[in-house]
Design an enzyme around this catalytic site. Structure first.
Site, short mmCIF file in Angstrom:
data_model
loop_
_atom_site.label_atom_id
_atom_site.label_comp_id
_atom_site.label_asym_id
_atom_site.label_seq_id
_atom_site.Cartn_x
_atom_site.Cartn_y
_atom_site.Cartn_z
CG ASP A 165 6.69 -4.29 3.31
OD1 ASP A 165 6.17 -5.42 3.50
OD2 ASP A 165 7.13 -3.93 2.20
CG ASP A 212 5.87 -8.68 4.41
OD1 ASP A 212 6.02 -8.07 5.49
OD2 ASP A 212 5.99 -8.11 3.31
CG ASP A 265 9.97 -6.65 3.20
OD1 ASP A 265 8.86 -7.19 3.32
OD2 ASP A 265 10.18 -5.72 2.39
CB SER A 288 8.40 -8.20 -0.52
OG SER A 288 7.30 -7.74 0.21
#
Length: 470
Positions: free
Chosen positions: A244, A240, A242, A96
């Site tokens: 999300d 970010d 990933d 993340s």
């Protein structure tokens, strides 16, 4: 600390705590947890992701699991694929917002949700037992690539009844996009161009070499702010690695505020369902009273409560952590929710934070709004959040928290579901251990920056003056 396992999964420094043998052990444990069924995997584009993906895939296949490999995709795409393809679980290979030297594994159950505390503990028990039975040569799993599933993800958003792609296209938004050279670069520029936007790409090469610190907070987005001004863009988008978390930059080159991503979306969704909300209220359908509720975590801005109050709906708060919010949303049938870090959860698509969902909702909202992004922010309740990190010993943390509870417990509204949150009349403070870093977080919100700073500094001076802070 080079390896952290928590409700957010497993994260570690590559070559430090996160080594091939550790990856094999956790992947094999998850295969056993999923009863050797079909497992979806995907990765966020980090330089270490391909190697780790190969280890994860090979381990799962060796345990007899069939593997569907999505390639480089947002983490929410992996979660959605688990649900839509009827898999027994999924692994998103990502750390993340952690720095580039980190990577990790996020474990997803057959319902498309991340494992909760109890489910993680069951997985950790299997991993720690380290007693795995690998499959013989004729029982190995089958590997299937599927790099087109991201299209299904996008289609599921664009098909929402209140999304009008033609209306968005007519606005011809000019947008600067910073995808930090990770998974967002594969999908966000293409999505925006399909919606008629003029896209200026920043760091969209998917090289895995991060162009900035990965957490999309204001101090890491100075270059994006400058570029929005230089290009005279309508706004900027940052995600970010990933994808999300969604953060926006206004046309003035100023942060919209990650807390205001979820605030704006909550307002948009409640407006779209206002007639249904009124019907529920007027007919006193008690069993449906939570149906149009909003769920956010304890650290999310009070602006959400102010918006919800206008529509007469309930705000339910949970401990920090996507799975805590998502599980509660599913339990009560909430219509919208998320986290103030820029994480939007829209159950109409799936129960997970999703920057792609957030982008489309914001585009639709702006296409209907008479003004710029900065005007939209001014139309929302105004608060300021300040945050501080403290490096503190575990035993000292418990002692300090008990002291604060003893002082404030009888006089103020105190919540101990996740660390300690104290609600004052016009402000609040939240002290909690991080799920992803070996630190204590101190978060305060007030109507002004001065008031928020005063709250932070008061607690810092009284309880944390001898500790390292940033």
């Amino acid at each position: 600390m080079n390896l952290i396992r928590s409700i957010s999964g497993l994260r570690g420094v590559v070559g430090g705590g996160l080594t091939p043998d550790v990856i094999v052990k956790y992947s094999a444990g998850f295969a056993q947890y999923c009863n050797r069924g079909r497992i979806i995997i995907g990765r966020d584009g980090r330089v270490s992701g391909k190697i780790i993906g190969n280890i994860v895939s090979s381990t799962l296949l060796s345990m007899g699991c069939d593997v569907v490999a999505l390639g480089i995709v947002p983490t929410p795409t992996v979660a959605l694929a688990v649900e839509k393809l009827g898999a027994t679980g999924g692994i998103a290979i990502t750390a993340s917002h952690n720095p580039i030297q980190w990577n990790g594994l996020k474990f997803i159950g057959e319902d498309g949700l991340f494992l909760n505390l109890e489910e993680n503990e069951k997985l950790w028990t299997l991993v720690d037992r380290n007693d795995f039975r690998f499959a013989p040569w004729d029982k190995l799993g089958k590997h299937t690539p599927n790099e087109k599933f991201i299209d299904e993800h996008i289609d599921s958003i664009l098909k929402l009844s209140y999304i009008n792609p033609q209306q968005i296209r007519k606005k011809k938004f000019k947008i600067v996009v910073d995808c930090i050279n990770a998974a967002g670069g594969k999908v966000i520029p293409r999505l925006l161009r399909d919606l008629g936007c003029d896209v200026i790409e920043m760091n969209c090469e998917v090289s895995g070499i991060f162009s900035r610190m990965p957490e999309p907070i204001p101090e890491n987005l100075n270059e994006l702010c400058s570029r929005v001004l230089k290009e005279k863009a309508d706004f900027g988008i940052a995600v970010d690695p990933d994808v999300d978390r969604l953060v926006l930059i206004t046309e003035k080159g100023e942060p919209f505020g990650e807390e205001y991503t979820i605030t704006a979306v909550v307002k948009f969704i409640l407006e779209k369902h206002n007639s249904q909300i009124k019907t529920i209220k007027s007919t006193s359908q008690i069993q449906n009273q939570n149906r149009y509720s909003v769920v956010v975590n304890l650290s999310t801005t009070r602006a959400v409560d102010d918006i919800a109050k206008v529509f007469g709906v309930k705000v339910i708060r949970t401990p920090v952590g996507e799975i805590n919010v998502a599980k509660k949303m599913k339990e009560v049938g909430a219509i919208i929710g998320g986290e103030g870090s820029g994480g939007v959860i829209l159950p109409a698509v799936h129960y997970g934070r999703d920057a792609i969902v957030g982008i489309v909702l914001i585009l639709q909202q702006l296409s209907e709004f008479d003004g710029k992004l900065s005007d939209l922010k001014l139309s929302l309740p105004q608060y300021i959040i300040k945050k501080l990190k403290v490096e503190i010993d575990e035993n000292e943390y418990d002692k300090i928290i008990k002291n604060i509870i003893n002082k404030y417990g009888s006089a103020e509204e105190v919540n101990v579901d996740d660390g300690l949150k104290i609600d004052f009349q016009h402000s609040w403070i939240h002290l909690r251990r991080s799920n992803t870093e070996p630190i204590l977080r101190i978060i305060a919100e007030a109507p002004s920056s001065i008031e928020a700073d005063e709250i932070i500094n008061k607690f810092k001076r009284k309880y944390f003056k001898e500790y390292d802070t940033e």
